[in-house]
Write an enzyme that holds these catalytic residues in place. Sequence first.
Site, short mmCIF file in Angstrom:
data_model
loop_
_atom_site.label_atom_id
_atom_site.label_comp_id
_atom_site.label_asym_id
_atom_site.label_seq_id
_atom_site.Cartn_x
_atom_site.Cartn_y
_atom_site.Cartn_z
CB SER A 26 -0.96 -0.04 1.19
OG SER A 26 -1.91 0.98 1.12
CG ASP A 76 -5.80 0.89 -0.18
OD1 ASP A 76 -5.06 1.89 -0.23
OD2 ASP A 76 -5.74 0.03 0.73
CG ASP A 89 -2.94 -0.66 -2.19
OD1 ASP A 89 -2.97 0.53 -1.81
OD2 ASP A 89 -3.47 -1.59 -1.56
CG ASP A 146 -2.47 4.11 -1.31
OD1 ASP A 146 -3.29 3.98 -2.25
OD2 ASP A 146 -2.52 3.38 -0.30
#
Length: 448
Positions: A104, A245, A243, A241
């Site tokens: 992440s 999410d 990833d 960010d």
Amino acid sequence: MGRYFGTDGVRGLANVDVTAELALDLSVAAAHVLADAGAFSGHRPRAVVGRDPRASGEFLSAAVVAGLASAGVDVVDVGVLPTPGIAHLVAATGADLGVVLSASHNPVPDNGIKFFARGGHKLPDEVEDAIEGRLRETWARPTGAGVGRVTADAGAGGRYVEHLLSTLPHRLEGLKVVVDCAHGAAWSVGPEALRRAGAEVVVIGASPDGLNTNDGVGSTHLEPLQAAVLAEGADAGIAFDGDADRCLAVDAAGAVVDGDQIMGALALALADRGQLHGDTLVATVMSNLGLLLAMRSRGVQVLQTGVGDRYVLEAMREGGYSLGGEQSGHVVMLDHQTTGDGVLTALHLLARVAELGRPLADVVGVVQRLPQVLVNVKGVDRSRASSDAGVAEAVAAAEAELGTTGRVLLRPSGTEPLVRVMVEAGEVAQAEAVAARLAGVVSARLAL
């Protein structure tokens, strides 16, 4: 590493904590646990595997694919895609399992392994515990036609973008947007979705090389986005960010728009359309009091949970609510996605701007953030934070002083001898003074 699973999968230093061996073993154990639970009954099991662009994700995803296939699971490898994209594909394709290799917003040397169950939902704690309990057990290996087959799906990203666009309540024509992809998993699908929604898009942070994810860019480093928005004369900036999410934003003047402001704007947009289930927004106890006051004044209830997206999700699913999230920009729109989705959040925030025909600053200005001060008090017995009479007395006095326009929150760390003292007030000086006073009481009363 102790217990492998944390609040968001397995995460640590890649090739030290999170190794190829661990990735393979966890995948095999996950296949066995889900098979024994009946998740694969009556059909050949299938999994979707994807990752963010970190270099370590290459060998870790290969290990996951190998582990699953060796356990008789057919694997669809979708390559680099946002975590929420993989969750969506698990649900949309009827797959039995999803696996994401990503850390992440963490720096590049880290990586992580996250599992999704059928439907694209995170695994419950008890299933994660069962997986850990079966690591490296002796097992009967399938042979011949019993082993899993591996295929690549180059069109998965396009189908994810189609899904995102299908949720859009209003197109984005007339908006100029800078998007910072953090050299991460949304480097391609993020700008594509915004362009196809009608926005004029300027892209930064979209040249991943395996070593630059989150490095000075993205939602954890907003300065390049702020500068680009001002230089381009853009209406807004969007930052993902690693990833994708989560999503934060920047208005036309370069001011940061955080997750609380985004949630406030989205809550009112959904309420206007009659789509805010239960007239309730789910947020954590760390959300700014300004969000609570703004929602209350407009007839929206705010249900607060512990810190962590899994607690937000649990409350949303239990109550049937449609919107929730965190100050960090991790926003869940449960009518469209099973987890936080930065690209989805960006599309809906900008759709609200386009729909109202007002600047982003005005749209998110419904939430007036109160000054928030956080002090970490170290070297204390965190277990007594909620039971010590002296601490309770000091907190009560502070709350009485702050009244209805302030708030106090004490949060013991889950892993360290530390208590976090958070104070909100109408003025920064008052918040700082109250936080310092409370920190002194906590330090004196709970010292080890």
